[in-house]
Design a protein around this motif. Structure first.
Motif, PDB file in Angstrom:
ATOM      1  N   PHE A 279      61.685  18.036  13.245  1.00 29.98           N
ATOM      2  CA  PHE A 279      60.635  17.021  13.306  1.00 29.98           C
ATOM      3  C   PHE A 279      61.207  15.640  13.024  1.00 29.98           C
ATOM      4  O   PHE A 279      60.876  14.663  13.711  1.00 29.98           O
ATOM      5  N   GLY A 280      62.033  15.534  11.988  1.00 27.47           N
ATOM      6  CA  GLY A 280      62.581  14.232  11.623  1.00 27.47           C
ATOM      7  C   GLY A 280      63.461  13.652  12.703  1.00 27.47           C
ATOM      8  O   GLY A 280      63.364  12.463  13.037  1.00 27.47           O
ATOM      9  N   PHE A 281      64.324  14.465  13.287  1.00 20.18           N
ATOM     10  CA  PHE A 281      65.228  13.994  14.341  1.00 20.18           C
ATOM     11  C   PHE A 281      64.439  13.499  15.547  1.00 20.18           C
ATOM     12  O   PHE A 281      64.702  12.410  16.082  1.00 20.18           O
ATOM     13  N   ILE A 282      63.466  14.288  15.998  1.00 19.93           N
ATOM     14  CA  ILE A 282      62.682  13.910  17.181  1.00 19.93           C
ATOM     15  C   ILE A 282      61.811  12.693  16.885  1.00 19.93           C
ATOM     16  O   ILE A 282      61.675  11.785  17.728  1.00 19.93           O
ATOM     17  N   TRP A 283      61.229  12.644  15.705  1.00 19.34           N
ATOM     18  CA  TRP A 283      60.364  11.504  15.338  1.00 19.34           C
ATOM     19  C   TRP A 283      61.147  10.201  15.371  1.00 19.34           C
ATOM     20  O   TRP A 283      60.664   9.184  15.890  1.00 19.34           O
ATOM     21  N   SER A 284      62.361  10.220  14.850  1.00 21.29           N
ATOM     22  CA  SER A 284      63.179   9.007  14.856  1.00 21.29           C
ATOM     23  C   SER A 284      63.516   8.586  16.284  1.00 21.29           C
ATOM     24  O   SER A 284      63.422   7.404  16.631  1.00 21.29           O
ATOM     25  N   CYS A 285      63.890   9.548  17.134  1.00 24.52           N
ATOM     26  CA  CYS A 285      64.166   9.229  18.543  1.00 24.52           C
ATOM     27  C   CYS A 285      62.921   8.689  19.236  1.00 24.52           C
ATOM     28  O   CYS A 285      62.982   7.725  20.007  1.00 24.52           O
ATOM     29  N   TYR A 286      61.793   9.330  18.967  1.00 29.16           N
ATOM     30  CA  TYR A 286      60.528   8.933  19.595  1.00 29.16           C
ATOM     31  C   TYR A 286      60.168   7.496  19.215  1.00 29.16           C
ATOM     32  O   TYR A 286      59.709   6.716  20.057  1.00 29.16           O
ATOM     33  N   GLN A 287      60.387   7.146  17.951  1.00 32.36           N
ATOM     34  CA  GLN A 287      60.049   5.800  17.506  1.00 32.36           C
ATOM     35  C   GLN A 287      60.902   4.752  18.217  1.00 32.36           C
ATOM     36  O   GLN A 287      60.421   3.695  18.602  1.00 32.36           O
ATOM     37  N   ARG A 288      62.170   5.057  18.423  1.00 30.73           N
ATOM     38  CA  ARG A 288      63.047   4.109  19.108  1.00 30.73           C
ATOM     39  C   ARG A 288      62.710   3.984  20.590  1.00 30.73           C
ATOM     40  O   ARG A 288      63.075   3.001  21.234  1.00 30.73           O
ATOM     41  N   ALA A 289      62.027   4.990  21.131  1.00 33.05           N
ATOM     42  CA  ALA A 289      61.694   4.973  22.558  1.00 33.05           C
ATOM     43  C   ALA A 289      60.351   4.331  22.863  1.00 33.05           C
ATOM     44  O   ALA A 289      59.985   4.187  24.033  1.00 33.05           O
ATOM     45  N   LYS A 290      59.606   3.917  21.835  1.00 33.01           N
ATOM     46  CA  LYS A 290      58.284   3.340  22.062  1.00 33.01           C
ATOM     47  C   LYS A 290      58.368   2.044  22.853  1.00 33.01           C
ATOM     48  O   LYS A 290      59.413   1.374  22.885  1.00 33.01           O
ATOM     49  N   ASP A 291      57.242   1.679  23.458  1.00 33.10           N
ATOM     50  CA  ASP A 291      57.206   0.479  24.303  1.00 33.10           C
ATOM     51  C   ASP A 291      57.616  -0.770  23.556  1.00 33.10           C
ATOM     52  O   ASP A 291      58.251  -1.664  24.122  1.00 33.10           O
ATOM     53  N   ASP A 292      57.241  -0.856  22.272  1.00 38.87           N
ATOM     54  CA  ASP A 292      57.561  -2.064  21.514  1.00 38.87           C
ATOM     55  C   ASP A 292      58.761  -1.868  20.600  1.00 38.87           C
ATOM     56  O   ASP A 292      58.954  -2.598  19.635  1.00 38.87           O
ATOM     57  N   ALA A 293      59.581  -0.838  20.904  1.00 38.36           N
ATOM     58  CA  ALA A 293      60.767  -0.600  20.088  1.00 38.36           C
ATOM     59  C   ALA A 293      61.674  -1.816  20.130  1.00 38.36           C
ATOM     60  O   ALA A 293      61.884  -2.428  21.178  1.00 38.36           O
TER      61      ALA A 293
END
Length: 462
Positions: A279-293
């Motif tokens: 969960f932690g690994f994917i969440w961090s990747c997901y956050q960096r991939a957001k539109d406003d990253a």
């Protein structure tokens, strides 16, 4: 992961037949009419439109497979499985003579809608649909049925593809949680394969779920959102779904990276289980991939919310075979800028928050006040800060063991995450001890997520 796929032509879904499959009779007689009241755990999911879990199981078939016989056997084994799981063949209704008491009501003649469909033209090749690579949600969403109107709890669809068969499942979340619904699928699997050691029958007695103070049902009924408050997500034309796998070795390296970063910071390491690491690994990747990253959002909070099974933690414990809902929400925030850091920093912050969410959820399940706080915390997280990522599925469900009589699935997708924005989690189909995570994003976001994931994996092993 390869480049984003967007070149496939749109396949055409044709419905060939719709059948109502009833539970098999008991000793030659139809099952009697019965009702099961909803518990406070069930009421959490009683919304309009209903919260549906929609999965698609992709099965590869040989060129000489007798599809007609397979479809006939599927319906026969479904009827057998529904004998024990008969409440799923019933309907959700307001109990007659009451204003807010809901129940699952079954009467003789009820059944589950089983649709047989066919995907035609060049865009429906099995290998193109049952892939980890990014694929348009518009191509796989029609493979999972929607629940018929009138309070239906379960719907199934078998779609004939070129080279295989897709089995789509839709379940009303108010009827049961993921643990219960996948137990039903394993019961169907046992009936389809003739296995002598199928799962034990479900327990339907609602009395096994204790309402700690006798008021939680009423509390959650009053807290239910109205139809006007429910957000209806419209999917964009470029909405994609892709699957990313973390191997057992990847997960172990996440744990080691987190421990090393904790030591570097002079902080106590979080309890980093395989689930926390994933969960932690994917969440961090997901956050960096957001539109406003990358924008200057500072320490604005962003949330992760995932289900925790409370069967073993209730007082008294609820049996594993219980058919219904017995899950609560684990929820925790992390500062957006810290979560989005590349390298060890973002992973450490994410895993620390996930571990804290589990500790809080497990510790508070026996407190009525904590349980009552679930809805308010969820609402606050949904409207505050930098948004929320949720989780669907679990590696404990063993979805890749659902053999319906013609082999194990080649691929399993939770297509409903395209509308909910969740990450879909499952066991590694190779049985290697890893985990699969399904992510749905628009094309640009998917490209960014792929890049983050592909950069982060080598970092773990450097």
């Amino acid at each position: 992961m390869g480049p984003t796929q967007q070149h496939l032509t749109t396949p055409i879904l044709s419905v060939l037949e719709t059948t109502l499959v009833a539970p098999s009779p008991s000793a030659g007689a139809a099952l009697p009419e019965s009702s099961l009241p909803l518990t406070f755990f069930d009421i959490l999911w009683l919304t309009s439109p209903p919260v549906e879990r929609r999965r698609v199981f992709f099965y590869r078939l040989t060129a000489d497979a007798d599809v007609a016989t397979i479809l006939s056997n599927l319906q026969a084994s479904l009827s057998q499985a529904l004998h024990a799981y008969y409440p799923l063949a019933g309907r959700l209704r307001l109990k007659p003579g009451t204003a807010d008491r809901y129940e699952l009501h079954y009467r003789p003649g009820d059944g589950v809608t089983f649709t047989v469909a066919e995907y035609s033209n060049d865009g429906a090749d099995f290998d193109e649909l049952a892939t980890d690579e990014p694929k348009k949600v518009a191509k796989i969403a029609p493979l999972a049925p929607t629940l018929p109107e009138g309070g239906a709890l379960l719907a199934l669809q078998a779609t004939v593809l070129r080279g295989g068969l897709a089995i789509g499942v839709a379940v009303h979340h108010a009827a049961c949680d993921g643990a219960s619904s996948t137990r039903f699928l394993h019961a169907w699997s046992a009936a389809g394969t003739g296995a002598a050691n199928g799962p034990p029958p479900p327990i339907t007695d609602r009395a096994v779920v204790n309402d700690p103070n006798g008021r939680l049902y009423d509390f959650f009924v009053k807290a239910m959102p109205t139809a006007d408050q429910m957000e209806r997500v419209k999917l964009s034309d470029d909405q994609l779904f892709a699957t990313f796998t973390l191997s057992k070795e990847d997960i172990q390296r996440v744990k080691e990276v987190v421990a090393a970063e904790a030591a570097r910071r002079g902080a106590a390491p979080p309890r980093c289980s395989s689930l926390v690491a994933t969960f932690g690994f994917i969440w961090s990747c997901y956050q960096r991939a957001k539109d406003d990253a990358g924008s200057n959002n500072g320490d604005r909070p962003t949330y992760l919310c995932f289900p925790v099974d409370h069967r073993s933690r209730m007082k008294p414990p609820v049996p594993n075979e219980y058919l219904g809902n017995c899950v609560g929400a684990a929820l925790h925030a992390a500062p957006e800028d810290q979560l989005a850091e590349a390298g060890a920093g973002g992973i450490f912050v994410a895993c620390t928050a996930v571990a804290a969410a589990i500790q809080e959820a497990v510790g508070g399940v026996r407190s009525p006040e904590t349980i009552e706080s679930w809805t308010e915390r969820f609402k606050e997280a949904a409207v505050a800060g930098a948004g929320m990522l949720t989780v669907a599925g679990s590696p404990r469900f063993r979805v890749y063991e659902v053999d319906l009589g013609f082999g194990r699935p080649a691929k399993v997708d939770i297509v409903s995450v395209a509308r909910t924005g969740a990450m879909a989690v499952a066991d590694d189909r190779s049985s290697g001890g890893g985990m699969e995570v399904g992510i749905s994003l628009r094309a640009a976001g998917m490209q960014r997520f792929q890049k983050c994931f592909e950069d982060a994996i080598p970092f773990l092993h450097h």
